[in-house]
Design a protein around this motif. Structure first.
Motif, PDB file in Angstrom:
ATOM      1  N   ARG A 210     -21.594 -21.014  -2.812  1.00 32.84           N
ATOM      2  CA  ARG A 210     -21.762 -19.999  -1.781  1.00 32.84           C
ATOM      3  C   ARG A 210     -20.885 -18.776  -2.018  1.00 32.84           C
ATOM      4  N   VAL A 211     -19.743 -18.966  -2.669  1.00 31.71           N
ATOM      5  CA  VAL A 211     -18.761 -17.892  -2.757  1.00 31.71           C
ATOM      6  C   VAL A 211     -19.062 -16.934  -3.899  1.00 31.71           C
ATOM      7  N   TYR A 212     -19.510 -17.452  -5.040  1.00 35.31           N
ATOM      8  CA  TYR A 212     -19.709 -16.594  -6.196  1.00 35.31           C
ATOM      9  C   TYR A 212     -21.065 -16.873  -6.819  1.00 35.31           C
ATOM     10  N   THR A 213     -21.495 -15.972  -7.686  1.00 35.63           N
ATOM     11  CA  THR A 213     -22.837 -16.048  -8.240  1.00 35.63           C
ATOM     12  C   THR A 213     -22.796 -16.193  -9.755  1.00 35.63           C
ATOM     13  N   LEU A 214     -23.927 -16.618 -10.312  1.00 33.64           N
ATOM     14  CA  LEU A 214     -24.097 -16.748 -11.751  1.00 33.64           C
ATOM     15  C   LEU A 214     -25.357 -16.017 -12.182  1.00 33.64           C
ATOM     16  N   THR A 215     -25.397 -15.574 -13.433  1.00 31.58           N
ATOM     17  CA  THR A 215     -26.607 -14.948 -13.949  1.00 31.58           C
ATOM     18  C   THR A 215     -27.663 -16.015 -14.226  1.00 31.58           C
ATOM     19  N   ALA A 216     -28.893 -15.566 -14.384  1.00 32.42           N
ATOM     20  CA  ALA A 216     -30.034 -16.480 -14.489  1.00 32.42           C
ATOM     21  C   ALA A 216     -29.963 -17.395 -15.702  1.00 32.42           C
ATOM     22  N   LYS A 217     -29.297 -16.970 -16.772  1.00 29.11           N
ATOM     23  CA  LYS A 217     -29.304 -17.783 -17.991  1.00 29.11           C
ATOM     24  C   LYS A 217     -28.548 -19.097 -17.835  1.00 29.11           C
ATOM     25  N   TRP A 218     -27.706 -19.189 -16.792  1.00 24.83           N
ATOM     26  CA  TRP A 218     -26.966 -20.426 -16.562  1.00 24.83           C
ATOM     27  C   TRP A 218     -27.642 -21.288 -15.494  1.00 24.83           C
ATOM     28  N   CYS A 219     -28.832 -20.918 -15.095  1.00 26.10           N
ATOM     29  CA  CYS A 219     -29.508 -21.601 -13.984  1.00 26.10           C
ATOM     30  C   CYS A 219     -30.871 -22.133 -14.415  1.00 26.10           C
ATOM     31  N   THR A 220     -31.328 -23.127 -13.695  1.00 30.37           N
ATOM     32  CA  THR A 220     -32.666 -23.689 -13.864  1.00 30.37           C
ATOM     33  C   THR A 220     -33.334 -23.764 -12.502  1.00 30.37           C
ATOM     34  N   LYS A 221     -34.393 -23.015 -12.338  1.00 31.81           N
ATOM     35  CA  LYS A 221     -35.127 -22.971 -11.067  1.00 31.81           C
ATOM     36  C   LYS A 221     -34.201 -22.639  -9.894  1.00 31.81           C
ATOM     37  N   GLY A 222     -33.313 -21.692 -10.137  1.00 33.30           N
ATOM     38  CA  GLY A 222     -32.440 -21.222  -9.063  1.00 33.30           C
ATOM     39  C   GLY A 222     -31.184 -22.025  -8.850  1.00 33.30           C
ATOM     40  N   ASN A 223     -31.025 -23.148  -9.574  1.00 33.69           N
ATOM     41  CA  ASN A 223     -29.830 -23.977  -9.448  1.00 33.69           C
ATOM     42  C   ASN A 223     -28.993 -23.916 -10.729  1.00 33.69           C
ATOM     43  N   VAL A 224     -27.709 -24.255 -10.609  1.00 29.87           N
ATOM     44  CA  VAL A 224     -26.793 -24.183 -11.741  1.00 29.87           C
ATOM     45  C   VAL A 224     -27.041 -25.352 -12.693  1.00 29.87           C
ATOM     46  N   ASN A 225     -27.146 -25.031 -13.978  1.00 25.20           N
ATOM     47  CA  ASN A 225     -27.370 -26.051 -14.999  1.00 25.20           C
ATOM     48  C   ASN A 225     -26.073 -26.279 -15.766  1.00 25.20           C
ATOM     49  N   LEU A 226     -25.364 -27.356 -15.451  1.00 31.62           N
ATOM     50  CA  LEU A 226     -24.078 -27.646 -16.075  1.00 31.62           C
ATOM     51  C   LEU A 226     -24.218 -27.976 -17.564  1.00 31.62           C
ATOM     52  N   GLU A 227     -25.325 -28.582 -17.937  1.00 32.58           N
ATOM     53  CA  GLU A 227     -25.536 -28.905 -19.348  1.00 32.58           C
ATOM     54  C   GLU A 227     -25.642 -27.628 -20.180  1.00 32.58           C
ATOM     55  N   THR A 228     -26.363 -26.637 -19.657  1.00 26.91           N
ATOM     56  CA  THR A 228     -26.483 -25.351 -20.353  1.00 26.91           C
ATOM     57  C   THR A 228     -25.126 -24.667 -20.462  1.00 26.91           C
ATOM     58  N   ILE A 229     -24.361 -24.699 -19.381  1.00 30.17           N
ATOM     59  CA  ILE A 229     -23.031 -24.080 -19.387  1.00 30.17           C
ATOM     60  C   ILE A 229     -22.124 -24.753 -20.410  1.00 30.17           C
ATOM     61  N   TYR A 230     -22.096 -26.075 -20.398  1.00 29.70           N
ATOM     62  CA  TYR A 230     -21.176 -26.796 -21.269  1.00 29.70           C
ATOM     63  C   TYR A 230     -21.559 -26.660 -22.738  1.00 29.70           C
ATOM     64  N   SER A 231     -22.842 -26.495 -23.016  1.00 26.60           N
ATOM     65  CA  SER A 231     -23.285 -26.337 -24.400  1.00 26.60           C
ATOM     66  C   SER A 231     -22.922 -24.967 -24.963  1.00 26.60           C
ATOM     67  N   ASP A 232     -22.622 -24.024 -24.093  1.00 26.91           N
ATOM     68  CA  ASP A 232     -22.246 -22.674 -24.526  1.00 26.91           C
ATOM     69  C   ASP A 232     -21.036 -22.205 -23.720  1.00 26.91           C
ATOM     70  N   LEU A 233     -20.029 -23.065 -23.648  1.00 25.13           N
ATOM     71  CA  LEU A 233     -18.883 -22.821 -22.777  1.00 25.13           C
ATOM     72  C   LEU A 233     -18.098 -21.551 -23.130  1.00 25.13           C
ATOM     73  N   PRO A 234     -17.881 -21.243 -24.424  1.00 24.65           N
ATOM     74  CA  PRO A 234     -17.136 -20.003 -24.729  1.00 24.65           C
ATOM     75  C   PRO A 234     -17.786 -18.752 -24.154  1.00 24.65           C
ATOM     76  N   ASN A 235     -19.110 -18.640 -24.259  1.00 22.51           N
ATOM     77  CA  ASN A 235     -19.792 -17.467 -23.710  1.00 22.51           C
ATOM     78  C   ASN A 235     -19.802 -17.471 -22.190  1.00 22.51           C
ATOM     79  N   PHE A 236     -19.870 -18.674 -21.594  1.00 16.53           N
ATOM     80  CA  PHE A 236     -19.804 -18.754 -20.135  1.00 16.53           C
ATOM     81  C   PHE A 236     -18.445 -18.265 -19.644  1.00 16.53           C
TER      82      PHE A 236
END
Length: 402
Positions: free
Chosen positions: A9-35
């Motif tokens: 609720r407090v902060y937002t993420l760009t679409a590339k880290w999300c799947t169908k509007g929700n946060v995708n932790l697997e995507t984030i962790y696979s590209d953690l330096p860029n995140f």
């Protein structure tokens, strides 16, 4: 642990880290330096250097012209200079609010003799009240390198706090929930602390930014130790990372890391009416909640099922019958941390992340085969701040720009 979670609720993420509007932790962790690169921004230290060079020379008219387009941290500093206070207010300390935390209202002038240094890679500034001096070994030059051996198994609660020197919920409820005999400062007639968490069993330590250290010492130093972070970085990840380093330096076995917004705890009540608030009769003392979780972790560790981190569930709305007493999910707000397990696997909070650090920490524990849970049987209510902490301009506004 689920890889897809709802958006914070407090902060937002760009679409590339999300799947169908929700946060995708697997995507984030696979590209953690860029995140991390995307989530991070100019450090607070660099902002202060800019202020020293430029802002102090601004006229009042120029200061008034600063608006939301100004770098958020600079705007925070200028507003503070102008006397603009955040709208946040702490929970009241009414008699009816039994077993509920609120803010202290009795700041005191600090004693110069109580300033010391904690030796942890840096000489970290620390203020130590008289009541907790016997917890530490203080050497020459007021330098602390270790603690008393008998205190290692006691309950150490670290509280990171930002922009809440006057409103942090540090006044916890009294030991006797049927009769409040203590005065407004939390002491009984004999001068002893009468809170649930006593000085014999528990130490609570505030961990704050260097530029707010003096404010927190004035408002809380007479009752709680206050530690200044080594640098002027901003964000929860940096504070939580250093709390772990400090705790490991002191050779502690476990710690609690509590937000300064924790108001109270409840035990799950299956009889609650869905539209009603949690039954106040189900409120539980802080001490009871801490002991319950500590004993659970201790028992499971003896059964060769060690837990790295666990926390109560944050109460939002009534969700019907309790299907699972525990859920594998990143612990937040009030977190028990098993330091031995975290050290063995080399898992820490990431200091580069000003936000989202708790989610990534929980997911990283899971990836390293460390167990993390939320206890659904205990519910936690935290205060809803609007302009401090993670919702400060220097955090919230920047995230909205992402």
């Amino acid at each position: 642990m689920a890889s897809i979670i709802g958006k914070p609720r407090v902060y937002t993420l760009t679409a590339k880290w999300c799947t169908k509007g929700n946060v995708n932790l697997e995507t984030i962790y696979s590209d953690l330096p860029n995140f991390i690169k995307e989530m991070n921004w100019q450090s607070c230290r660099e902002d202060l250097e800019w202020i020293i060079k430029h802002n102090m020379a601004l006229t009042d008219k120029e200061k008034d012209s600063l608006d939301s387009s100004t770098h958020p941290h600079i705007l925070e500093i200028v507003q503070e200079e102008k006397g603009v206070r955040p709208k946040d207010e702490a929970s009241p300390g009414d008699e009816e609010q039994k077993l509920k935390a609120f803010s202290s209202k009795h700041p005191k002038e600090p004693n110069k003799a109580n300033y010391c240094h904690l030796d942890c890679e840096y000489n970290i500034n620390m203020y130590l009240p008289d009541s907790f001096i016997d917890w530490f070994n203080i050497g020459d030059g007021k330098r602390i390198r270790s603690i008393e051996p008998q205190k290692k198994d006691q309950r150490w609660i670290f509280v990171p706090s930002f922009r809440r020197a006057k409103i942090a919920l540090m006044k916890w409820p009294n030991d006797d929930d049927d009769d409040n005999n203590g005065d407004e400062d939390g002491d009984d007639d004999s001068g002893h602390d009468c809170e649930i968490i006593t000085e014999d069993s528990t130490i609570r330590i505030l961990v704050v930014t260097p530029f707010e250290f003096d404010k927190y010492v004035r408002n809380h130093g007479h009752r709680f130790p206050v530690i200044s972070l080594p640098h002027r970085e901003i964000g929860a990840g940096y504070a939580r990372f250093w709390i772990l380093k400090i705790a490991l330096r002191l050779k502690l076995h476990f710690i609690w890391m509590n937000d300064d917004s924790v108001e109270c705890f409840y035990e799950y009540n299956p009889q609650s009416i869905p539209k009603s608030y949690i039954d106040e009769k189900r409120r539980r003392p802080f001490e009871l909640v801490f002991k319950r979780i500590e004993k659970l972790v201790e028992k499971l560790q003896k059964d060769n099922y060690p837990i790295a981190a666990i926390s109560p569930k944050r109460f939002r709305t009534f969700r019907g019958p309790l299907k699972n007493p525990f859920v594998c999910s990143p612990p937040r707000i009030a977190v028990y941390l098993n330091l031995q397990l975290l050290k063995e696997k080399g898992v820490y909070y990431r200091p580069e992340l000003p936000v989202f650090e708790d989610i990534i920490f929980g997911y990283e524990c899971e990836q390293n085969k460390l167990k993390v849970f939320i206890d659904n049987r205990i519910l936690l209510q935290d205060h809803k701040w609007s302009e401090t902490g993670a919702r400060s301009l220097s955090v919230k506004q920047k995230m909205q720009q992402k």
